[in-house]
Design an enzyme around this catalytic site. Sequence first.
Site, short mmCIF file in Angstrom:
data_model
loop_
_atom_site.label_atom_id
_atom_site.label_comp_id
_atom_site.label_asym_id
_atom_site.label_seq_id
_atom_site.Cartn_x
_atom_site.Cartn_y
_atom_site.Cartn_z
N GLN A 1 -0.25 49.38 1.64
CA GLN A 1 1.19 49.18 1.89
C GLN A 1 1.40 48.00 2.84
O GLN A 1 2.48 47.42 2.87
CB GLN A 1 1.78 50.48 2.46
CG GLN A 1 3.25 50.44 2.82
CD GLN A 1 4.15 50.22 1.62
OE1 GLN A 1 3.79 50.51 0.49
NE2 GLN A 1 5.33 49.67 1.86
N VAL B 1 -2.87 50.74 7.94
CA VAL B 1 -3.69 51.18 9.08
C VAL B 1 -3.48 50.18 10.22
O VAL B 1 -3.54 48.97 10.01
CB VAL B 1 -5.18 51.24 8.70
CG1 VAL B 1 -6.03 51.67 9.89
CG2 VAL B 1 -5.39 52.19 7.51
N GLY C 1 -8.54 49.22 7.35
CA GLY C 1 -7.57 49.20 6.24
C GLY C 1 -8.29 49.26 4.91
O GLY C 1 -7.95 50.06 4.02
N HIS C 2 -9.30 48.39 4.74
CA HIS C 2 -10.10 48.42 3.51
C HIS C 2 -10.80 49.77 3.36
O HIS C 2 -10.82 50.35 2.27
CB HIS C 2 -11.17 47.32 3.54
CG HIS C 2 -10.62 45.92 3.61
ND1 HIS C 2 -10.66 45.18 4.76
CD2 HIS C 2 -10.04 45.14 2.67
CE1 HIS C 2 -10.13 43.99 4.53
NE2 HIS C 2 -9.73 43.93 3.27
N LEU D 1 -3.95 46.13 10.96
CA LEU D 1 -5.26 45.50 10.77
C LEU D 1 -5.16 44.45 9.68
O LEU D 1 -4.50 44.63 8.67
CB LEU D 1 -6.30 46.55 10.39
CG LEU D 1 -6.59 47.59 11.47
CD1 LEU D 1 -7.62 48.60 10.97
CD2 LEU D 1 -7.09 46.94 12.75
N GLN E 1 2.91 42.58 -2.45
CA GLN E 1 1.78 42.50 -3.38
C GLN E 1 1.71 43.78 -4.23
O GLN E 1 1.55 43.72 -5.46
CB GLN E 1 0.49 42.33 -2.60
CG GLN E 1 -0.78 42.49 -3.42
CD GLN E 1 -2.01 42.09 -2.63
OE1 GLN E 1 -2.35 40.92 -2.55
NE2 GLN E 1 -2.69 43.06 -2.04
N ARG F 1 -7.19 38.41 9.05
CA ARG F 1 -6.72 37.20 9.77
C ARG F 1 -6.54 37.45 11.26
O ARG F 1 -6.39 36.48 12.02
CB ARG F 1 -5.43 36.68 9.14
CG ARG F 1 -5.66 36.11 7.75
CD ARG F 1 -4.44 35.40 7.18
NE ARG F 1 -4.78 34.64 6.00
CZ ARG F 1 -4.58 35.06 4.73
NH1 ARG F 1 -4.02 36.22 4.51
NH2 ARG F 1 -4.94 34.30 3.70
N GLY G 1 -12.85 40.82 1.19
CA GLY G 1 -13.91 40.97 2.19
C GLY G 1 -13.41 40.97 3.61
O GLY G 1 -12.22 41.15 3.87
#
Length: 249
Positions: A143, A171, A31-32, A179, A148, A182, A26
């Site tokens: 990326q 991004v 980026g998301h 982005l 991860q 945090r 969330g």
Amino acid sequence: MKIVRSAGELPQLSLQGSVGLVPTMGAFHEGHLSLFRAARAENDLVVASLFVNPAQFARGEDLDRYPRDEERDAQLAEDAGVDVLFVPPLEDVYPPGFQTWVEVEELGSVLEGEHRPGHFRGVATICLKLFNLVRPDRAYFGQKDAQQAAVIKTMVRDLAVPVEIRVCPTVRDEDGLALSSRNAYLSAEEREAALALPQALAARDRSLLKGLEVDYFEEADFEPRVLAAAVRVGGTRLIDNVVLEGEPR
Ligand code: AMP
């Protein structure tokens, strides 16, 4: 867009053709949204999961203050073409008596894994759980979190999980900062100081991080090879990387 709040409602999804899954915690940003759009372009049905996964936070990390705004996220997801927002309750992910974990041993214990013990065990386990609940044809990762992505690809290969992993470019904001949810923790001065991170990576020059607390600044062979770094700016920990493909070792 449909908001699904229980795993029991998911099995019918694949009846609608190919499924793309974007796992998230969330606090959506571009980026998301870039992952949602990539999934939208390649699948009949796009599912985004929204779950702040306690298992990937070590004790003392920011689990309790992690930014949460489901209403805003739902609007952004819908606008980016998401069909289903899956917001599972804790007990659907970790039922009482939960005791099974996925450990990507070597890859999960270096760099981020060294500084965040148990982090990738939590990440690999939640991703396998989401893959099994949603049964996507493709799953999308950024990326930005290069290690991860590498951990998930290794798990999928090692355990023959039937999903295609797609990794999309990092991004960045106009000033170069990657982005991240945090980034919201940063004061104006901290944000200014944080710009040293993308600058040092772009210049391949660790000395530009002078004044910041550096957890690591290292090359890693994650396919693609990257220069990855983690720094602390005030109380905020930031990670970033640049792809080194094609550059001499
Ligand atoms: P998170 O919600 O932070 O767990 O991130 C969900 C997904 O978005 C992960 O696959 C991240 O790698 C990806 N992501 C986060 N920030 C960015 C970014 N700046 N550019 C591209 N992908 C990102």
